[in-house]
Design a protein around this motif. Structure first.
Motif, PDB file in Angstrom:
ATOM      1  N   VAL A  17       0.618  -0.833   0.208  1.00 24.74           N
ATOM      2  CA  VAL A  17      -0.081   0.039  -0.239  1.00 24.74           C
ATOM      3  C   VAL A  17       0.588   1.377   0.203  1.00 24.74           C
ATOM      4  CG1 VAL A  17      -1.479   1.362   1.421  1.00 24.74           C
ATOM      5  CG2 VAL A  17      -2.320  -1.282   1.062  1.00 24.74           C
ATOM      6  N   ARG A  18       2.057   1.527   0.711  1.00 28.84           N
ATOM      7  CA  ARG A  18       2.973   1.999   0.779  1.00 28.84           C
ATOM      8  C   ARG A  18       3.173   2.924  -0.060  1.00 28.84           C
ATOM      9  NH1 ARG A  18       3.896   0.254   6.299  1.00 28.84           N
ATOM     10  NH2 ARG A  18       5.621  -0.575   5.598  1.00 28.84           N
ATOM     11  N   GLY A  19       3.748   1.568  -0.892  1.00 28.70           N
ATOM     12  CA  GLY A  19       4.697   1.519  -2.796  1.00 28.70           C
ATOM     13  C   GLY A  19       3.771   1.770  -3.054  1.00 28.70           C
ATOM     14  N   ALA A  20       2.213   1.459  -3.214  1.00 23.10           N
ATOM     15  CA  ALA A  20       1.251   1.751  -4.615  1.00 23.10           C
ATOM     16  C   ALA A  20       1.249   2.964  -4.144  1.00 23.10           C
ATOM     17  CB  ALA A  20       0.706   1.066  -4.435  1.00 23.10           C
ATOM     18  N   ALA A 166      -4.653   9.086  -2.447  1.00 21.73           N
ATOM     19  CA  ALA A 166      -4.368   8.553  -3.600  1.00 21.73           C
ATOM     20  C   ALA A 166      -5.123   7.444  -3.806  1.00 21.73           C
ATOM     21  CB  ALA A 166      -2.583   7.803  -3.095  1.00 21.73           C
ATOM     22  N   ALA A 167      -5.519   6.533  -2.763  1.00 21.32           N
ATOM     23  CA  ALA A 167      -7.119   5.666  -2.331  1.00 21.32           C
ATOM     24  C   ALA A 167      -8.322   6.193  -3.317  1.00 21.32           C
ATOM     25  CB  ALA A 167      -6.977   5.225  -1.295  1.00 21.32           C
ATOM     26  N   THR A 259      -5.541   0.795 -13.965  1.00 20.64           N
ATOM     27  CA  THR A 259      -4.308   1.273 -13.262  1.00 20.64           C
ATOM     28  C   THR A 259      -3.656   1.085 -11.898  1.00 20.64           C
ATOM     29  OG1 THR A 259      -4.476   2.781 -15.214  1.00 20.64           O
ATOM     30  CG2 THR A 259      -3.466   4.237 -13.610  1.00 20.64           C
ATOM     31  N   LEU A 260      -4.468   0.944 -11.412  1.00 24.11           N
ATOM     32  CA  LEU A 260      -4.345   1.071  -9.789  1.00 24.11           C
ATOM     33  C   LEU A 260      -4.150  -0.633  -9.182  1.00 24.11           C
ATOM     34  CD1 LEU A 260      -5.172   1.566  -6.279  1.00 24.11           C
ATOM     35  CD2 LEU A 260      -7.646   0.399  -6.390  1.00 24.11           C
ATOM     36  N   ALA A 267       4.203  -2.431  -7.225  1.00 15.53           N
ATOM     37  CA  ALA A 267       3.960  -2.584  -5.904  1.00 15.53           C
ATOM     38  C   ALA A 267       4.135  -3.352  -4.560  1.00 15.53           C
ATOM     39  CB  ALA A 267       3.635  -1.200  -5.001  1.00 15.53           C
ATOM     40  N   PHE A 268       3.585  -4.403  -5.094  1.00 14.82           N
ATOM     41  CA  PHE A 268       3.374  -5.838  -4.550  1.00 14.82           C
ATOM     42  C   PHE A 268       5.299  -6.359  -4.569  1.00 14.82           C
ATOM     43  CE2 PHE A 268       3.024 -10.421  -4.225  1.00 14.82           C
ATOM     44  CZ  PHE A 268       2.899 -10.198  -2.610  1.00 14.82           C
TER      45      PHE A 268
END
Lengths: 325, 368
Positions: A17-20, A166-167, A259-260, A267-268
Motif C-alpha cells: 500500500v505504501r509503495g503503491a 491516493a486511494a 491502473t490501480l 508495488a507488491f
C-alpha cells in the motif's frame, strides 16, 4: 508458523500500500494527460520537481502544507511548460517530456546544493513538517479482534494522509473521466480532436486542463516521496517511479481501476523484493532481486506485445493538433 | 528599383543559424539558473571553456567524452530519420558493453588487431540485438518503440546489475566490476601513440575509438543519403503512408533502422570498455544514451552536426567537472540542466523559434 506467515503477509500488504501510493497518484496524472492525447513521459520529472519543491519549502517554512502547495505548484508549472511546447507549439511530446525529465534531474540537485549546502539533499524535516501516520477511527478498538484487528491496524489504518488521498483519487478520477462533461471532452480530444474542434470545444484548452490535472496529481506523488515516505529530498529520489507509473498506466490500458491494479501489482513485486533480499524460497531457491525488479517492465512489454491482453492507446495520442494548414 | 521584394536565400538558416540560436537560448536559460543561485554566468562559462579546451589534456578529455556522444547521437539520429524515437540507446550501449567485456575476458592471447575487429562486430551485434526486440514488436505487434525501449533500459540495467554482482564480479572484491582485461585487448590511447612517435602530450583517455566514431559518422552519412536503404528510411520517416504505397516495407524499414541505431549505441562501449576502463563497470553508459538525444536534435540529425554537437557536449562534460572546483556553489549537475534545456529548445520548441527567426530575416528584405 501460521502466525508468522500471517504477520509476513500483513507486513507485505502494508508495504505494498505504501509503495503503491505514489505510483497511483502519478499514473492517474498520466491518465489525464494521455487520455487527452498528450504523451506524458514527464511523470518522472514532475514527481522529482514536486519532491524537491515540497521538501525545500517544508524545510524552510516548517509547514507540511506549504510544502505540499509548493510541490503541486512546481509540478503544475512543468506540466504547463510541457503544454506550451506540445500543445501551443506542436512540439514532439516525447522529446519535450524527456527534456523536462533531464532538466529536472540536474536542476533539483543544483538548486538543492546551492541553497542547503548538504550535497544536493534538503535538510531533514522535523516530525511536524511531514505527513505522519493517521490512525483511522476504531483502530485501537478493533485491535483485540484476532485477524481483522491486525489487518485493519497494519494494512488499512496508520498510513499517512497522502496514501488515503491516493486511494480516494481513483474513484474521483474515474468519475471525472467517465461521468462528467469534462471527462467526455477529455476522452474525445484523445480519440478525435478534429471532431471536438468541430463541435466548438477548444482542443488546446482541454489538453491544457488535462495537463494541469496531471501536474496536480504528480505534485501529490512527489510530495509523498519527500515529505511523507522520506523526511527529505534525496537526489534522483523518484528513481524511475515515474516510468513505472507510466508502465502501470499502459498496463492498466489507460483506465483508472485496472491502473490501480497494476500499481498494486508493481508495488507488491517491490515489497516482495525488499522482503526477500537473498532469502531462499521453498522449491525455487534464491530468487535474484534484480529479476523481481525487472518484472514490471517485462510484464508491460509482454502486454504491449499482445502476449497478455492487448493495450489500445487513445487514438490521437502523440499527434499535435493543428487546426488548419 | 524592383517592385517585387528581394528574395533572401534562407537555406542556411535552418542548418546553421537555428542551432546557434537554440544553443544561445538554452545557455541564456541556464544563465538564469546560475544567477538564481548567486554566481556569475560569465565566470561559469569561462571556467567551462578553459576546463574543456585549456590545454592538450583537457582537449583529450573533451574528445573522449565526445566519442561516446558521437556514437549515441548517431544512434538516435538514424532512428529519427525513420520517424522512430530510440530512447533505449542507454540500454543498447550497456548490452554492447557486456558483449565486448565477455570477449575481452575470454580471449587469451589473440593479436590486438583481431580482438578489435571482433569487438567492433560483437559490440554492434549486442546493441542491435537489444534494439531488435522493441523494433520487432513495433513492426509486427504495433507496440510503440518509445515505451518498449524505456522498459528495455530498465531490464538491461537489472540484468547487468545481476550479472556484475553475482557472475562477472572479480572474486574477492566488493565493488561490482569485472577483473581488468589483458593489455593486448586495450585500444591504443592517443598519448601512448604520440609518445611512440617521439612527442609528449598530457595523459587523457582519448583513444582509437574516437577515430572509429568519425568513421561511423561517415558511414551513416553514406547510408542515409547515398544508398537505397537510406532513401527508404528517410522516405518512411517523412511520410509512412506514401512510403508504403511506393513499395517500401514498413516492417523491415523499422527493424533495420532500429538495428542500425542499436548497433551504433553498442559501439559506444568500445570507447568506454576497451579504450578507457579496461573492465566492465556498473552503469557503464553513464547517461550517454540520453545525451545522444540532445546531440542528435542539436546536430539536426546530420553526421557533421552530430560531431560538432558531440564535441560541444564533450566540452560541457569535461568543463563541468572543473566548475565544482572553481565555483563552490555550482555542481557539475549544471551540465545536466544545460543538456535538458538544449533538448527542450532544439527539440520540443523547434517550431516556436524557427518562425520568428525566419520572419526576422525576411523583414529587411521587404522594407527595401
Amino acid at each position: 508458523m501460521i502466525a508468522d506467515a500471517f504477520l509476513i503477509v500483513t507486513l507485505l500488504a502494508a508495504a505494498t500500500v505504501r509503495g503503491a501510493a505514489p505510483l497511483i497518484l502519478a499514473a492517474l496524472g498520466g491518465l489525464f494527460a494521455e487520455r487527452s492525447g498528450v504523451v506524458d513521459i514527464g511523470l518522472e520529472g514532475k514527481m522529482l520537481t514536486a519532491a524537491f519543491a515540497a521538501a525545500a519549502t517544508a524545510a524552510v517554512t516548517g509547514s507540511v502544507w506549504a510544502g505540499l502547495a509548493a510541490g503541486i505548484a512546481a509540478s503544475v508549472l512543468f506540466a504547463l511548460m510541457h503544454g506550451f511546447a506540445c500543445v501551443t507549439h506542436h512540439g514532439n511530446q516525447v522529446v519535450s517530456g524527456m527534456a523536462l525529465n533531464i532538466t529536472v534531474s540536474g536542476l533539483t540537485v543544483v538548486l538543492g546544493y546551492a541553497w542547503f549546502r548538504e550535497g544536493g539533499q534538503t535538510p531533514l524535516l522535523a516530525p511536524g513538517a511531514r505527513f505522519g501516520p493517521v490512525d483511522l477511527p476504531g483502530a485501537s478498538a478493533l485491535a483485540p479482534l484476532p485477524v481483522i484487528g491486525s489487518i485493519y491496524r497494519e494494512v488499512i489504518s496508520g498510513h499517512n494522509l497522502l496514501v488515503y488521498v491516493a486511494a480516494a483519487a481513483v474513484p474521483i478520477v474515474a468519475w471525472l473521466v467517465y461521468r462528467t462533461r469534462f471527462g467526455l471532452r477529455l476522452r474525445a480530444v484523445g480519440e478525435s480532436p478534429g471532431a471536438v474542434d468541430t463541435a466548438g470545444v477548444s482542443v488546446a484548452a482541454t489538453r491544457y486542463m488535462a495537463l494541469v490535472g496531471s501536474g496536480i496529481l504528480c505534485g501529490l506523488a512527489g510530495a509523498y516521496l519527500s515529505t511523507a515516505h522520506h523526511a527529505s529530498f534525496i537526489r534522483d529520489m523518484s528513481a524511475g517511479k515515474g516510468y513505472l507509473a507510466l508502465a502501470a498506466l499502459i498496463f492498466g490500458q489507460w483506465r483508472p481501476l485496472p491502473t490501480l491494479g497494476a500499481c498494486l501489482l508493481f508495488a507488491f513485486a517491490d515489497a516482495v523484493q525488499l522482503r526477500l533480499q537473498g532469502t531462499p524460497l521453498p522449491l525455487v531457491g534464491v530468487v535474484p532481486v534484480q529479476l523481481i525488479q525487472a518484472i514490471p517492465y517485462v510484464l508491460t512489454v509482454c502486454l504491449l506485445a499482445g502476449v497478455v491482453g492487448r493495450a489500445v492507446a487513445p487514438r490521437a495520442i502523440g499527434v499535435p493538433y493543428v487546426k488548419e494548414r | 528599383m524592383s517592385l517585387s521584394p528581394t528574395r533572401v536565400r534562407l537555406d542556411w538558416v535552418v542548418p546553421v543559424l537555428l542551432p546557434v540560436v537554440n544553443l544561445a537560448v538554452a545557455l541564456l536559460l541556464s544563465a538564469v539558473v546560475v544567477v538564481l543561485i548567486g554566481e556569475s554566468p560569465g565566470r561559469a562559462l569561462r571556467t567551462l571553456a578553459s576546463g574543456a579546451f585549456g590545454d592538450a589534456e583537457s582537449v583529450g578529455y573533451t574528445l573522449y567524452y565526445a566519442t561516446n556522444f558521437v556514437f549515441t547521437g548517431l544512434a538516435v539520429a538514424v532512428a529519427f530519420h525513420g520517424g522512430l524515437f530510440n530512447i533505449g540507446a542507454e540500454g543498447q550501449a550497456y548490452i554492447g558493453g557486456l558483449c565486448v567485456a565477455l570477449l575481452c575476458l575470454g580471449v587469451g592471447s589473440w593479436p590486438t588487431v583481431l580482438v578489435v575487429a571482433v569487438a567492433i562486430v560483437i559490440a554492434a551485434v549486442g546493441g542491435a540485438a537489444w534494439a531488435f526486440v522493441p523494433a520487432w514488436l513495433q513492426a509486427h505487434r504495433g507496440s510503440h518503440v518509445v515505451i518498449t525501449t524505456i522498459m528495455f533500459n530498465f531490464i538491461a540495467s537489472s540484468l547487468m546489475t545481476y550479472l556484475l554482482v553475482n557472475v562477472l564480479i572479480k572474486p574477492g572484491q566488493q565493488s561490482p566490476e569485472t577483473r581488468e582485461f589483458e593489455p593486448s585487448t586495450w585500444l591504443p590511447q592517443l598519448h601512448d601513440v604520440v609518445r611512440w612517435l617521439g612527442w609528449e602530450i598530457g595523459r587523457s583517455p582519448l583513444n582509437l575509438a574516437f577515430v572509429f566514431s568519425l568513421i561511423a559518422g561517415l558511414l551513416v552519412w553514406f547510408y542515409l543519403w547515398h544508398t537505397r536503404w537510406g532513401y527508404e528510411l528517410r522516405a518512411f520517416g517523412h511520410n509512412a503512408t506514401a512510403a508504403v504505397y511506393a513499395g517500401i516495407s514498413p516492417a523491415s524499414t523499422v527493424v533495420t533502422a532500429m538495428a542500425i541505431s542499436g548497433a551504433l549505441a553498442g559501439l559506444m562501449s568500445l570507447n568506454e570498455v576497451m579504450g578507457v576502463q579496461h573492465r566492465l563497470l556498473l552503469n557503464m553508459p553513464g547517461g550517454a544514451g540520453f545525451v545522444g538525444i540532445a546531440v542528435a536534435l542539436m546536430g539536426r540529425n546530420h553526421p557533421v552536426g552530430i560531431v560538432v554537437a558531440a564535441i560541444l557536449f564533450g566540452a560541457l562534460y569535461q568543463g563541468g567537472s572543473e566548475l565544482s572546483f572553481d565555483m563552490p556553489k555550482l555542481t557539475r549537475d549544471m551540465v545536466v540542466v544545460i543538456q535538458g534545456l538544449i533538448i527542450l529548445v532544439c527539440g520540443a520548441l523547434e517550431h516556436a523559434l524557427r518562425s520568428p527567426v525566419e520572419a526576422l530575416l525576411r523583414r529587411p528584405a521587404r522594407a527595401e
